[in-house]
Design a protein around this motif. Structure first.
Motif, PDB file in Angstrom:
ATOM      1  N   ALA A 111       0.814  -1.222   0.000  1.00 45.62           N
ATOM      2  CA  ALA A 111       0.000   0.000   0.000  1.00 45.62           C
ATOM      3  C   ALA A 111       0.844   1.266   0.000  1.00 45.62           C
ATOM      4  CB  ALA A 111      -0.928   0.008   1.210  1.00 45.62           C
ATOM      5  N   MET A 112       2.166   1.138   0.084  1.00 37.73           N
ATOM      6  CA  MET A 112       3.036   2.306   0.140  1.00 37.73           C
ATOM      7  C   MET A 112       3.284   2.954  -1.220  1.00 37.73           C
ATOM      8  SD  MET A 112       3.852   3.122   3.253  1.00 37.73           S
ATOM      9  CE  MET A 112       2.165   2.692   3.684  1.00 37.73           C
ATOM     10  N   LEU A 113       2.867   2.313  -2.301  1.00 37.20           N
ATOM     11  CA  LEU A 113       2.973   2.934  -3.616  1.00 37.20           C
ATOM     12  C   LEU A 113       1.651   3.642  -3.894  1.00 37.20           C
ATOM     13  CD1 LEU A 113       4.581   3.420  -6.189  1.00 37.20           C
ATOM     14  CD2 LEU A 113       3.797   1.204  -7.049  1.00 37.20           C
ATOM     15  N   VAL A 114       1.672   4.983  -3.907  1.00 30.06           N
ATOM     16  CA  VAL A 114       0.428   5.758  -3.928  1.00 30.06           C
ATOM     17  C   VAL A 114       0.374   6.682  -5.131  1.00 30.06           C
ATOM     18  CG1 VAL A 114       0.237   5.623  -1.414  1.00 30.06           C
ATOM     19  CG2 VAL A 114       1.348   7.619  -2.450  1.00 30.06           C
ATOM     20  N   LEU A 115      -0.862   7.045  -5.493  1.00 26.36           N
ATOM     21  CA  LEU A 115      -1.125   7.915  -6.641  1.00 26.36           C
ATOM     22  C   LEU A 115      -1.968   9.107  -6.210  1.00 26.36           C
ATOM     23  CD1 LEU A 115      -2.239   5.224  -9.252  1.00 26.36           C
ATOM     24  CD2 LEU A 115       0.082   6.059  -8.853  1.00 26.36           C
ATOM     25  N   GLU A 116      -1.814  10.204  -6.918  1.00 24.08           N
ATOM     26  CA  GLU A 116      -2.640  11.392  -6.675  1.00 24.08           C
ATOM     27  C   GLU A 116      -3.732  11.474  -7.745  1.00 24.08           C
ATOM     28  OE1 GLU A 116      -2.278  16.222  -5.870  1.00 24.08           O
ATOM     29  OE2 GLU A 116      -0.605  15.135  -6.811  1.00 24.08           O
ATOM     30  N   PHE A 117      -4.957  11.748  -7.310  1.00 27.31           N
ATOM     31  CA  PHE A 117      -6.113  11.916  -8.193  1.00 27.31           C
ATOM     32  C   PHE A 117      -6.638  13.333  -8.031  1.00 27.31           C
ATOM     33  CE2 PHE A 117      -5.697   7.559  -7.109  1.00 27.31           C
ATOM     34  CZ  PHE A 117      -6.329   6.772  -8.065  1.00 27.31           C
ATOM     35  N   ASP A 118      -7.227  13.883  -9.089  1.00 24.35           N
ATOM     36  CA  ASP A 118      -7.926  15.141  -8.895  1.00 24.35           C
ATOM     37  C   ASP A 118      -9.329  14.849  -8.359  1.00 24.35           C
ATOM     38  OD1 ASP A 118      -9.655  14.475 -11.009  1.00 24.35           O
ATOM     39  OD2 ASP A 118      -8.621  15.750 -12.466  1.00 24.35           O
ATOM     40  N   GLY A 119     -10.083  15.895  -8.062  1.00 28.30           N
ATOM     41  CA  GLY A 119     -11.389  15.687  -7.448  1.00 28.30           C
ATOM     42  C   GLY A 119     -12.383  14.962  -8.328  1.00 28.30           C
ATOM     43  N   SER A 120     -12.063  14.830  -9.623  1.00 29.15           N
ATOM     44  CA  SER A 120     -12.953  14.146 -10.563  1.00 29.15           C
ATOM     45  C   SER A 120     -12.497  12.718 -10.861  1.00 29.15           C
ATOM     46  CB  SER A 120     -13.050  14.947 -11.871  1.00 29.15           C
ATOM     47  OG  SER A 120     -13.569  16.239 -11.621  1.00 29.15           O
ATOM     48  N   HIS A 121     -11.633  12.179 -10.022  1.00 28.97           N
ATOM     49  CA  HIS A 121     -11.150  10.790 -10.141  1.00 28.97           C
ATOM     50  C   HIS A 121     -10.259  10.573 -11.360  1.00 28.97           C
ATOM     51  CE1 HIS A 121     -13.895   9.915  -6.934  1.00 28.97           C
ATOM     52  NE2 HIS A 121     -14.977   9.865  -7.686  1.00 28.97           N
ATOM     53  N   HIS A 122      -9.493  11.583 -11.772  1.00 26.68           N
ATOM     54  CA  HIS A 122      -8.564  11.416 -12.884  1.00 26.68           C
ATOM     55  C   HIS A 122      -7.127  11.404 -12.367  1.00 26.68           C
ATOM     56  CE1 HIS A 122     -12.049  13.167 -15.303  1.00 26.68           C
ATOM     57  NE2 HIS A 122     -11.866  11.954 -15.775  1.00 26.68           N
ATOM     58  N   ALA A 128      -1.978   6.576 -18.142  1.00 28.18           N
ATOM     59  CA  ALA A 128      -2.961   6.252 -17.097  1.00 28.18           C
ATOM     60  C   ALA A 128      -4.319   6.003 -17.730  1.00 28.18           C
ATOM     61  CB  ALA A 128      -3.048   7.388 -16.091  1.00 28.18           C
ATOM     62  N   PRO A 129      -5.013   4.950 -17.334  1.00 23.95           N
ATOM     63  CA  PRO A 129      -6.346   4.687 -17.887  1.00 23.95           C
ATOM     64  C   PRO A 129      -7.385   5.617 -17.271  1.00 23.95           C
ATOM     65  CG  PRO A 129      -5.840   3.092 -16.186  1.00 23.95           C
ATOM     66  CD  PRO A 129      -4.613   3.946 -16.344  1.00 23.95           C
ATOM     67  N   ASP A 130      -8.553   5.635 -17.879  1.00 25.64           N
ATOM     68  CA  ASP A 130      -9.678   6.375 -17.311  1.00 25.64           C
ATOM     69  C   ASP A 130     -10.316   5.487 -16.242  1.00 25.64           C
ATOM     70  OD1 ASP A 130     -11.931   7.782 -16.637  1.00 25.64           O
ATOM     71  OD2 ASP A 130     -12.751   7.898 -18.668  1.00 25.64           O
ATOM     72  N   VAL A 131     -10.125   5.851 -14.982  1.00 21.44           N
ATOM     73  CA  VAL A 131     -10.629   5.031 -13.873  1.00 21.44           C
ATOM     74  C   VAL A 131     -11.785   5.716 -13.162  1.00 21.44           C
ATOM     75  CG1 VAL A 131      -8.407   3.905 -13.520  1.00 21.44           C
ATOM     76  CG2 VAL A 131      -8.924   6.019 -12.267  1.00 21.44           C
ATOM     77  N   SER A 132     -12.347   6.745 -13.776  1.00 20.87           N
ATOM     78  CA  SER A 132     -13.370   7.539 -13.089  1.00 20.87           C
ATOM     79  C   SER A 132     -14.600   6.707 -12.742  1.00 20.87           C
ATOM     80  CB  SER A 132     -13.760   8.749 -13.941  1.00 20.87           C
ATOM     81  OG  SER A 132     -14.214   8.342 -15.228  1.00 20.87           O
ATOM     82  N   GLN A 133     -15.009   5.792 -13.630  1.00 19.51           N
ATOM     83  CA  GLN A 133     -16.195   4.994 -13.344  1.00 19.51           C
ATOM     84  C   GLN A 133     -15.948   4.035 -12.192  1.00 19.51           C
ATOM     85  OE1 GLN A 133     -19.244   5.406 -14.614  1.00 19.51           O
ATOM     86  NE2 GLN A 133     -19.972   3.848 -13.176  1.00 19.51           N
ATOM     87  N   ALA A 134     -14.787   3.373 -12.199  1.00 20.20           N
ATOM     88  CA  ALA A 134     -14.455   2.454 -11.108  1.00 20.20           C
ATOM     89  C   ALA A 134     -14.390   3.192  -9.778  1.00 20.20           C
ATOM     90  CB  ALA A 134     -13.131   1.749 -11.389  1.00 20.20           C
ATOM     91  N   CYS A 135     -13.807   4.387  -9.776  1.00 22.51           N
ATOM     92  CA  CYS A 135     -13.714   5.164  -8.539  1.00 22.51           C
ATOM     93  C   CYS A 135     -15.083   5.668  -8.096  1.00 22.51           C
ATOM     94  CB  CYS A 135     -12.757   6.340  -8.728  1.00 22.51           C
ATOM     95  SG  CYS A 135     -11.030   5.864  -8.920  1.00 22.51           S
ATOM     96  N   THR A 136     -15.908   6.058  -9.041  1.00 22.99           N
ATOM     97  CA  THR A 136     -17.247   6.531  -8.701  1.00 22.99           C
ATOM     98  C   THR A 136     -18.060   5.433  -8.031  1.00 22.99           C
ATOM     99  OG1 THR A 136     -17.248   8.157 -10.488  1.00 22.99           O
ATOM    100  CG2 THR A 136     -19.407   7.448  -9.664  1.00 22.99           C
ATOM    101  N   GLU A 137     -17.941   4.202  -8.533  1.00 24.37           N
ATOM    102  CA  GLU A 137     -18.692   3.087  -7.958  1.00 24.37           C
ATOM    103  C   GLU A 137     -18.279   2.804  -6.511  1.00 24.37           C
ATOM    104  OE1 GLU A 137     -19.372   0.771 -12.220  1.00 24.37           O
ATOM    105  OE2 GLU A 137     -17.955  -0.024 -10.747  1.00 24.37           O
ATOM    106  N   ALA A 138     -17.018   3.072  -6.176  1.00 19.26           N
ATOM    107  CA  ALA A 138     -16.548   2.810  -4.813  1.00 19.26           C
ATOM    108  C   ALA A 138     -16.621   4.038  -3.913  1.00 19.26           C
ATOM    109  CB  ALA A 138     -15.111   2.294  -4.855  1.00 19.26           C
ATOM    110  N   TYR A 139     -16.243   5.206  -4.453  1.00 17.40           N
ATOM    111  CA  TYR A 139     -16.130   6.409  -3.642  1.00 17.40           C
ATOM    112  C   TYR A 139     -17.324   7.349  -3.747  1.00 17.40           C
ATOM    113  CZ  TYR A 139     -11.102   5.206  -3.553  1.00 17.40           C
ATOM    114  OH  TYR A 139      -9.898   4.581  -3.396  1.00 17.40           O
TER     115      TYR A 139
END
Length: 391
Positions: A111-122, A128-139
């Motif tokens: 879990a120590m390898l981390v990424l920064e996202f903007d407020g719109s899940h990008h 980098a793939p478009d993960v906005s839908q996957a993040c929306t479903e969880a967050y």
């Protein structure tokens, strides 16, 4: 509302911060180091092992490869100390505790390898793939006004995997091959043997005159769907988790069963009595290390004991309770069979019969698995329970 937890780091001689997000409940890292494609796997492993988060600024696909390299180093067998000839063998309980400890340490390191996202899940990384839908479903929906957040790449890959499960679904033989689509954080019904028990065990004769069943802890709604497809006219399915209820509702609508199954957000039982009350509680009485693990681990057997203690009061005369439970906990030394039988008796219940089946998942035959002995001996049972007749 409580203020979101933030993590802080220095980048380009500037102090920066962002919200920390972790569905697994992981604590925010105290140290953060910015890194890119020039970081070697060995250096990354040293940082992660020390508890320093690596905020990735390089290529996204290279980050995935780095995570795989960290996993290989984490999983590398350690040299075993020579045991004394008179040393006691490791008990199943000790093996389980060591396994959980190793899993926890592995999760913390990866879990120590981390990424920064903007407020719109990008993610603003190369490839980098478009993960906005996957993040929306969880967050939930993105909100640019809330600003950036940071989460682990490992968690993101879990979100992506859950998104694919949700799209494709799980084929359920007990539903004639139709699919159940699990949501993120809701246990996927991938072990078909326990579903076959619910599909094949004869229904209580009393359902002919009072066709009402309760499904306690419905999750994806799969057991409620099986009961409805078997002809039960009305099913009341309960769960405490809003995610599970949303998942069950979507599945029942897709299966055309929404009019036959009522969903309620309650702890264990809905009001009233039913002819059949079904429960498939988490099978292992241990403390979850994250909120998502509550589908697998039942601390102090809370749900199991609550179901047994309340069952008699929620059955009509001639009704049955179906407890679907693996005996894995018994083989791990976590809960003896005698304790289960004592709880059944103390609840004023009797065992009408028990239907057993063997697990079919791959780990049951994997001799390299740390818990192989227990998994190989595991039996999953449907216990048919009824209230003792009044004297």
């Amino acid at each position: 509302m409580t203020e979101p937890v933030r993590i802080h780091w220095t980048e380009g001689e500037q102090t920066r911060s962002a919200r920390w997000r972790s569905e697994s409940g992981a604590a925010p890292p105290r140290k953060v180091q910015v890194a890119d494609d020039t970081l070697t796997a060995d250096a990354a492993f040293r940082l992660a092992s020390e508890g320093t988060a690596i905020l990735w600024r390089g290529d996204f696909q290279n980050a995935r490869q780095l995570l795989q390299a960290l996993a290989r180093r984490t999983d590398k067998p350690k040299k075993e100390k020579k045991s004394r000839p008179d040393a006691a063998p490791v008990s199943p309980l000790d093996a389980f505790n060591l396994h959980r400890q190793a899993q926890s340490q592995r999760a913390r390191t990866l879990a120590m390898l981390v990424l920064e996202f903007d407020g719109s899940h990008h993610i603003a990384l190369r490839r980098a793939p478009d993960v906005s839908q996957a993040c929306t479903e969880a967050y939930g929906p993105g909100d640019a006004a809330q600003g950036a957040y940071v989460t682990s790449l490992r968690e993101l890959l879990g979100l992506i995997s859950a998104h694919e499960w949700r799209k494709k679904g799980v084929e359920i033989a007990a539903l004639s091959g139709e699919r159940i689509h699990p949501h993120y954080g809701v246990f996927a019904p991938v072990r078909g043997e326990y579903l076959a028990l619910a599909a094949d065990t004869p229904l209580p004769p009393a359902l002919a005159s009072a066709s009402l069943a309760f499904d306690i802890g419905t999750g994806t709604g799969v057991l409620a769907a099986i009961l409805a497809r078997r002809g039960v006219q009305q099913v009341v399915a309960t769960d405490q988790d809003p995610r599970a209820l949303a998942c069950a509702r979507e599945n029942l609508v897709r299966l055309g069963l929404a009019g036959r199954v009522e969903l309620q957000q309650v702890d264990l039982f809905p009001p009233g009595r039913a002819t059949l009350v079904v429960c498939n509680p988490p099978w292992v009485p241990a403390r979850p290390s994250s909120p998502i693990e509550y589908a697998v681990y039942d601390p102090d057997s809370r749900m199991l004991r609550g179901f047994l203690q309340g069952l008699a009061a929620h059955l009509v005369p001639g009704g049955e309770g179906w407890l679907i439970l693996s005996d894995l906990a018994e083989h791990l030394g976590l809960r003896p069979r005698s304790e289960l039988m004592a709880w059944i008796d103390a609840a004023g219940l009797q065992v009408l019969s028990r239907v057993d089946t063997r697990p079919q998942h791959p780990k049951a035959g994997d001799a390299a698995d740390a818990l192989h002995a227990a998994r190989a001996a595991e039996v999953t049972s449907l216990w048919r329970l009824a209230a003792h007749a009044a004297p």
